[in-house]
Design a protein around this motif. Structure first.
Motif, PDB file in Angstrom:
ATOM      1  N   UNK A  15      -8.195  -7.177   8.096  1.00 36.02           N
ATOM      2  CA  UNK A  15      -8.594  -6.865   6.725  1.00 36.02           C
ATOM      3  C   UNK A  15      -7.428  -7.100   5.757  1.00 36.02           C
ATOM      4  N   UNK A  16      -6.204  -6.740   6.165  1.00 37.00           N
ATOM      5  CA  UNK A  16      -5.029  -6.957   5.307  1.00 37.00           C
ATOM      6  C   UNK A  16      -4.779  -8.448   5.116  1.00 37.00           C
ATOM      7  N   UNK A  17      -4.922  -9.225   6.181  1.00 43.40           N
ATOM      8  CA  UNK A  17      -4.732 -10.677   6.074  1.00 43.40           C
ATOM      9  C   UNK A  17      -5.790 -11.273   5.146  1.00 43.40           C
ATOM     10  N   UNK A  18      -7.034 -10.821   5.305  1.00 43.07           N
ATOM     11  CA  UNK A  18      -8.117 -11.294   4.425  1.00 43.07           C
ATOM     12  C   UNK A  18      -7.854 -10.890   2.975  1.00 43.07           C
ATOM     13  N   UNK A  19      -7.374  -9.665   2.774  1.00 40.47           N
ATOM     14  CA  UNK A  19      -7.090  -9.185   1.418  1.00 40.47           C
ATOM     15  C   UNK A  19      -6.050 -10.066   0.735  1.00 40.47           C
ATOM     16  N   UNK A  20      -5.120 -10.630   1.527  1.00 38.38           N
ATOM     17  CA  UNK A  20      -4.076 -11.467   0.941  1.00 38.38           C
ATOM     18  C   UNK A  20      -4.625 -12.772   0.359  1.00 38.38           C
ATOM     19  N   UNK A  21      -5.890 -13.070   0.632  1.00 36.48           N
ATOM     20  CA  UNK A  21      -6.536 -14.225  -0.004  1.00 36.48           C
ATOM     21  C   UNK A  21      -6.733 -13.961  -1.496  1.00 36.48           C
ATOM     22  N   UNK A  22      -6.850 -12.673  -1.855  1.00 31.61           N
ATOM     23  CA  UNK A  22      -7.134 -12.276  -3.233  1.00 31.61           C
ATOM     24  C   UNK A  22      -5.912 -11.738  -3.976  1.00 31.61           C
ATOM     25  N   UNK A  23      -4.982 -11.130  -3.242  1.00 31.21           N
ATOM     26  CA  UNK A  23      -3.820 -10.506  -3.869  1.00 31.21           C
ATOM     27  C   UNK A  23      -2.680 -10.457  -2.864  1.00 31.21           C
ATOM     28  N   UNK A  53       4.941  -4.190  -7.978  1.00 30.05           N
ATOM     29  CA  UNK A  53       3.857  -5.076  -8.390  1.00 30.05           C
ATOM     30  C   UNK A  53       2.542  -4.321  -8.146  1.00 30.05           C
ATOM     31  N   UNK A  54       1.905  -3.894  -9.215  1.00 29.51           N
ATOM     32  CA  UNK A  54       0.672  -3.100  -9.105  1.00 29.51           C
ATOM     33  C   UNK A  54      -0.517  -3.943  -8.637  1.00 29.51           C
ATOM     34  N   UNK A  55      -0.372  -5.263  -8.666  1.00 32.10           N
ATOM     35  CA  UNK A  55      -1.448  -6.143  -8.205  1.00 32.10           C
ATOM     36  C   UNK A  55      -1.405  -6.357  -6.695  1.00 32.10           C
ATOM     37  N   UNK A  56      -0.344  -5.888  -6.044  1.00 35.01           N
ATOM     38  CA  UNK A  56      -0.183  -6.089  -4.598  1.00 35.01           C
ATOM     39  C   UNK A  56      -0.688  -4.879  -3.821  1.00 35.01           C
ATOM     40  N   UNK A  57      -0.940  -5.113  -2.535  1.00 30.25           N
ATOM     41  CA  UNK A  57      -1.244  -4.032  -1.590  1.00 30.25           C
ATOM     42  C   UNK A  57      -0.053  -3.866  -0.661  1.00 30.25           C
ATOM     43  N   UNK A  58       0.100  -2.665  -0.140  1.00 31.52           N
ATOM     44  CA  UNK A  58       1.251  -2.334   0.694  1.00 31.52           C
ATOM     45  C   UNK A  58       0.756  -1.684   1.971  1.00 31.52           C
ATOM     46  N   UNK A  59       1.033  -2.335   3.113  1.00 31.54           N
ATOM     47  CA  UNK A  59       0.583  -1.807   4.401  1.00 31.54           C
ATOM     48  C   UNK A  59       1.772  -1.596   5.322  1.00 31.54           C
ATOM     49  N   UNK A  60       1.616  -0.654   6.228  1.00 34.63           N
ATOM     50  CA  UNK A  60       2.681  -0.200   7.112  1.00 34.63           C
ATOM     51  C   UNK A  60       2.185  -0.220   8.544  1.00 34.63           C
ATOM     52  N   UNK A  61       3.006  -0.750   9.445  1.00 37.35           N
ATOM     53  CA  UNK A  61       2.738  -0.674  10.883  1.00 37.35           C
ATOM     54  C   UNK A  61       3.905   0.052  11.529  1.00 37.35           C
ATOM     55  N   UNK A  86       9.931  -6.763   6.627  1.00 33.27           N
ATOM     56  CA  UNK A  86       9.000  -6.864   5.504  1.00 33.27           C
ATOM     57  C   UNK A  86       8.461  -8.287   5.482  1.00 33.27           C
ATOM     58  N   UNK A  87       7.142  -8.411   5.418  1.00 32.97           N
ATOM     59  CA  UNK A  87       6.486  -9.714   5.418  1.00 32.97           C
ATOM     60  C   UNK A  87       5.530  -9.753   4.225  1.00 32.97           C
ATOM     61  N   UNK A  88       5.685 -10.743   3.377  1.00 35.97           N
ATOM     62  CA  UNK A  88       4.794 -10.913   2.239  1.00 35.97           C
ATOM     63  C   UNK A  88       3.716 -11.925   2.598  1.00 35.97           C
ATOM     64  N   UNK A  89       2.461 -11.514   2.438  1.00 36.49           N
ATOM     65  CA  UNK A  89       1.315 -12.363   2.738  1.00 36.49           C
ATOM     66  C   UNK A  89       0.658 -12.808   1.440  1.00 36.49           C
ATOM     67  N   UNK A  90       0.345 -14.088   1.378  1.00 33.46           N
ATOM     68  CA  UNK A  90      -0.445 -14.651   0.289  1.00 33.46           C
ATOM     69  C   UNK A  90      -1.349 -15.703   0.899  1.00 33.46           C
TER      70      UNK A  90
END
Length: 113
Positions: A15-23, A53-61, A86-90
């Motif tokens: 879901x996080x990887x998919x979300x990176x398609x949008x933000x 960046x308020x347009x980004x999502x932040x996930x933790x493993x 830290x890995x930035x996905x887009x």
């Protein structure tokens, strides 16, 4: 204020990887047993408490407690595992990553600006 959302399953990773398609999605891999990781996590929290960046999502493993998801993230994203990391996905892929003492509030601010 932005905060990390912990992910613990393959489905949440997907879901996080998919979300990176949008933000942008910042994935933070954290070891709860490592003082270097604790310092990097404090820097990430400082970034989130500042002007994130308020347009980004932040996930933790958590890399120890959720090792299978942590290893799957490394495999899926083609980024060699490190902790802390830290890995930035887009657009469904890793576009930037750093680890250890290079994780600073300033480095995150620059990557996410």
């Amino acid at each position: 204020m932005s905060t990390f959302t912990q992910i613990t399953t393959s489905e949440e990773l997907e879901a996080a990887i998919r979300e990176s398609e949008e933000r942008p999605v910042l994935l933070f891999k954290h070891s709860t047993r490592c003082p270097i990781s604790a310092g990097a996590y404090a820097e990430a929290q400082r970034y989130l408490g500042g002007s994130p960046n308020e347009d980004a999502s932040y996930v933790l493993i958590h890399v120890v407690e959720d090792r299978p998801v942590s290893l799957e993230a490394a495999d899926r994203l083609g980024v060699e595992h490190a902790s802390p990391q830290a890995i930035l996905l887009k657009e469904g892929r890793a576009v930037w990553n750093t680890s250890h003492s290079r994780i600073t509030s300033a480095s995150l601010q620059e990557a996410l600006s």
